[in-house]
Design a protein around this motif. Structure first.
Motif, PDB file in Angstrom:
ATOM      1  N   UNK A 100      33.967  53.307  35.461  1.00 24.12           N
ATOM      2  CA  UNK A 100      34.823  52.540  36.358  1.00 24.12           C
ATOM      3  C   UNK A 100      36.093  53.281  36.731  1.00 24.12           C
ATOM      4  N   UNK A 101      36.395  54.381  36.075  1.00 25.15           N
ATOM      5  CA  UNK A 101      37.606  55.126  36.411  1.00 25.15           C
ATOM      6  C   UNK A 101      37.552  55.691  37.829  1.00 25.15           C
ATOM      7  N   UNK A 102      36.355  55.772  38.413  1.00 33.02           N
ATOM      8  CA  UNK A 102      36.211  56.341  39.753  1.00 33.02           C
ATOM      9  C   UNK A 102      35.941  55.265  40.805  1.00 33.02           C
ATOM     10  N   UNK A 103      36.115  53.979  40.445  1.00 29.55           N
ATOM     11  CA  UNK A 103      35.809  52.890  41.373  1.00 29.55           C
ATOM     12  C   UNK A 103      37.099  52.334  41.973  1.00 29.55           C
ATOM     13  N   UNK A 104      37.382  52.588  43.254  1.00 32.04           N
ATOM     14  CA  UNK A 104      38.639  52.146  43.880  1.00 32.04           C
ATOM     15  C   UNK A 104      38.565  50.709  44.384  1.00 32.04           C
ATOM     16  N   UNK A 105      38.178  49.774  43.512  1.00 30.33           N
ATOM     17  CA  UNK A 105      38.069  48.379  43.911  1.00 30.33           C
ATOM     18  C   UNK A 105      38.834  47.519  42.916  1.00 30.33           C
ATOM     19  N   UNK A 106      39.098  46.289  43.295  1.00 31.23           N
ATOM     20  CA  UNK A 106      39.870  45.403  42.443  1.00 31.23           C
ATOM     21  C   UNK A 106      38.979  44.722  41.404  1.00 31.23           C
ATOM     22  N   UNK A 107      39.649  44.145  40.410  1.00 31.58           N
ATOM     23  CA  UNK A 107      38.945  43.404  39.375  1.00 31.58           C
ATOM     24  C   UNK A 107      38.190  42.232  39.999  1.00 31.58           C
ATOM     25  N   UNK A 108      38.829  41.529  40.916  1.00 35.11           N
ATOM     26  CA  UNK A 108      38.180  40.387  41.572  1.00 35.11           C
ATOM     27  C   UNK A 108      36.915  40.817  42.308  1.00 35.11           C
ATOM     28  N   UNK A 109      36.943  41.982  42.935  1.00 39.75           N
ATOM     29  CA  UNK A 109      35.772  42.473  43.664  1.00 39.75           C
ATOM     30  C   UNK A 109      34.639  42.835  42.713  1.00 39.75           C
ATOM     31  N   UNK A 110      34.983  43.409  41.561  1.00 41.08           N
ATOM     32  CA  UNK A 110      33.965  43.724  40.558  1.00 41.08           C
ATOM     33  C   UNK A 110      33.260  42.449  40.108  1.00 41.08           C
ATOM     34  N   UNK A 111      34.049  41.411  39.812  1.00 46.17           N
ATOM     35  CA  UNK A 111      33.471  40.162  39.317  1.00 46.17           C
ATOM     36  C   UNK A 111      32.677  39.464  40.413  1.00 46.17           C
ATOM     37  N   UNK A 112      33.157  39.536  41.642  1.00 44.10           N
ATOM     38  CA  UNK A 112      32.457  38.887  42.753  1.00 44.10           C
ATOM     39  C   UNK A 112      31.077  39.500  42.980  1.00 44.10           C
ATOM     40  N   UNK A 136      36.797  34.887  35.592  1.00 44.57           N
ATOM     41  CA  UNK A 136      37.984  35.642  35.202  1.00 44.57           C
ATOM     42  C   UNK A 136      38.869  34.834  34.256  1.00 44.57           C
ATOM     43  N   UNK A 137      38.998  33.533  34.534  1.00 46.54           N
ATOM     44  CA  UNK A 137      39.786  32.683  33.640  1.00 46.54           C
ATOM     45  C   UNK A 137      39.134  32.586  32.267  1.00 46.54           C
ATOM     46  N   UNK A 138      37.812  32.502  32.255  1.00 43.05           N
ATOM     47  CA  UNK A 138      37.088  32.368  30.989  1.00 43.05           C
ATOM     48  C   UNK A 138      37.332  33.555  30.076  1.00 43.05           C
ATOM     49  N   UNK A 139      37.363  34.755  30.637  1.00 49.98           N
ATOM     50  CA  UNK A 139      37.562  35.948  29.807  1.00 49.98           C
ATOM     51  C   UNK A 139      39.035  36.322  29.670  1.00 49.98           C
ATOM     52  N   UNK A 140      39.916  35.540  30.301  1.00 51.30           N
ATOM     53  CA  UNK A 140      41.348  35.704  30.090  1.00 51.30           C
ATOM     54  C   UNK A 140      42.026  36.806  30.871  1.00 51.30           C
ATOM     55  N   UNK A 141      41.448  37.196  32.020  1.00 46.16           N
ATOM     56  CA  UNK A 141      42.104  38.248  32.815  1.00 46.16           C
ATOM     57  C   UNK A 141      42.281  37.821  34.267  1.00 46.16           C
ATOM     58  N   UNK A 142      42.386  36.520  34.515  1.00 43.25           N
ATOM     59  CA  UNK A 142      42.580  36.068  35.893  1.00 43.25           C
ATOM     60  C   UNK A 142      43.881  36.583  36.490  1.00 43.25           C
ATOM     61  N   UNK A 143      44.867  36.883  35.630  1.00 43.57           N
ATOM     62  CA  UNK A 143      46.139  37.421  36.125  1.00 43.57           C
ATOM     63  C   UNK A 143      46.006  38.873  36.591  1.00 43.57           C
ATOM     64  N   UNK A 144      44.860  39.491  36.318  1.00 42.70           N
ATOM     65  CA  UNK A 144      44.625  40.885  36.714  1.00 42.70           C
ATOM     66  C   UNK A 144      43.684  40.981  37.913  1.00 42.70           C
ATOM     67  N   UNK A 145      43.402  39.874  38.562  1.00 39.33           N
ATOM     68  CA  UNK A 145      42.381  39.838  39.617  1.00 39.33           C
ATOM     69  C   UNK A 145      42.628  40.838  40.727  1.00 39.33           C
TER      70      UNK A 145
END
Length: 260
Positions: A100-112, A136-145
């Motif tokens: 994932x270090x080479x993936x220029x996308x957001x956390x929200x996009x990964x989860x989507x 994201x809320x379930x795993x506790x990183x919704x603030x990093x979306x």
């Protein structure tokens, strides 16, 4: 052939994973040999074994990435190699934090991405986005979306990929040594998350090098070194000689704690 010790009941028909007399090798020498076990819905299973014991190969067989030389593997009642509903299996690979270090996308996009198999005509709906946010809320990183996935720590990236599995409505979560490269404090929180997910009904199959963590957190231990040495609950495993037989001189016990 080594006879595995076991005290697991297998009287339920609701199998998520069914491994039957499986052998596989990349050459003439088998990597895994005559392995049989089932994973029932709702179980939290930890798989251990020394380096080179065939754990990751067995996971690839379960995921349908290899065809067994002998025996068969089923996922949710279907041959793993031909299993079509891949969104029902969430897989977190050992090297996911590096990839994932080479993936220029957001956390929200990964989860989507986990919603793509459910998107009608390839269109993501507001319901899909709501489910991704809930994951994201379930795993506790919704603030990093909105943060780039490349900016997350190793432990946070693992949570993002678990969230993607939750968003996809996976029925089985498979993790291959997910704590490699994750700091100790994050590891404790990570295992707490897995326990919470299992308490909520998620079936988990975990390959982990930390034997102590497996004994502490999982409800069932599978120990192998090419062959199956043990399949049962952690207390019975700790009281058995399966660890010594499977690991040989590659394991020691310090103050009652098993260290690989």
């Amino acid at each position: 052939m080594t006879q595995p010790q076991s005290n697991v009941r297998r009287d339920r028909a609701d199998h998520i994973v069914d491994v039957k007399d499986v052998s596989f090798g990349y050459t003439a020498s088998p990597v895994v040999e005559d392995i049989s076990f089932t994973v029932e819905r709702g179980e939290y299973v930890g798989m251990i074994g020394p380096n080179g014991s065939g754990k990751s190969t067995l996971l690839r067989l379960i995921l349908g990435l290899h065809e067994p030389d002998e025996g068969q593997v089923e996922l949710l009642g279907h041959p793993a190699r031909a299993f079509a509903e891949r969104e029902k299996v969430g897989y977190v690979a050992q090297d996911v934090t590096e990839n994932t270090k080479r993936m220029p996308i957001t956390v929200a996009e990964v989860v989507l991405m986990g919603r793509f198999p459910h998107a009608g005509f390839g269109r993501v709906t507001s319901d899909d986005r709501d489910r991704a946010r809930q994951a994201l809320r379930t795993v506790g990183i919704d603030h990093l979306a909105d943060r780039k996935i490349t900016q997350l720590s190793g432990g946070q990236r693992q949570r993002a990929y678990i969230a993607r599995a939750l968003a996809s409505e996976a029925e089985l979560l498979v993790l291959d040594e997910p704590t490699v490269g994750v700091d100790a404090e994050s590891v404790d929180a990570f295992f707490d998350l897995l326990t919470d997910l299992n308490d909520d009904g998620m079936t988990i199959l975990l390959v982990e090098h930390d034997i102590g963590a497996v004994l502490e957190h999982t409800s069932r231990v599978i120990c192998l070194n090419r062959e199956l040495y043990f399949d049962g609950d952690p207390v019975a495993f700790a009281d058995s000689d399966a660890l010594d037989r499977a690991y040989g001189t590659n394991v020691r016990r310090d103050d009652g704690v098993v260290v690989s």
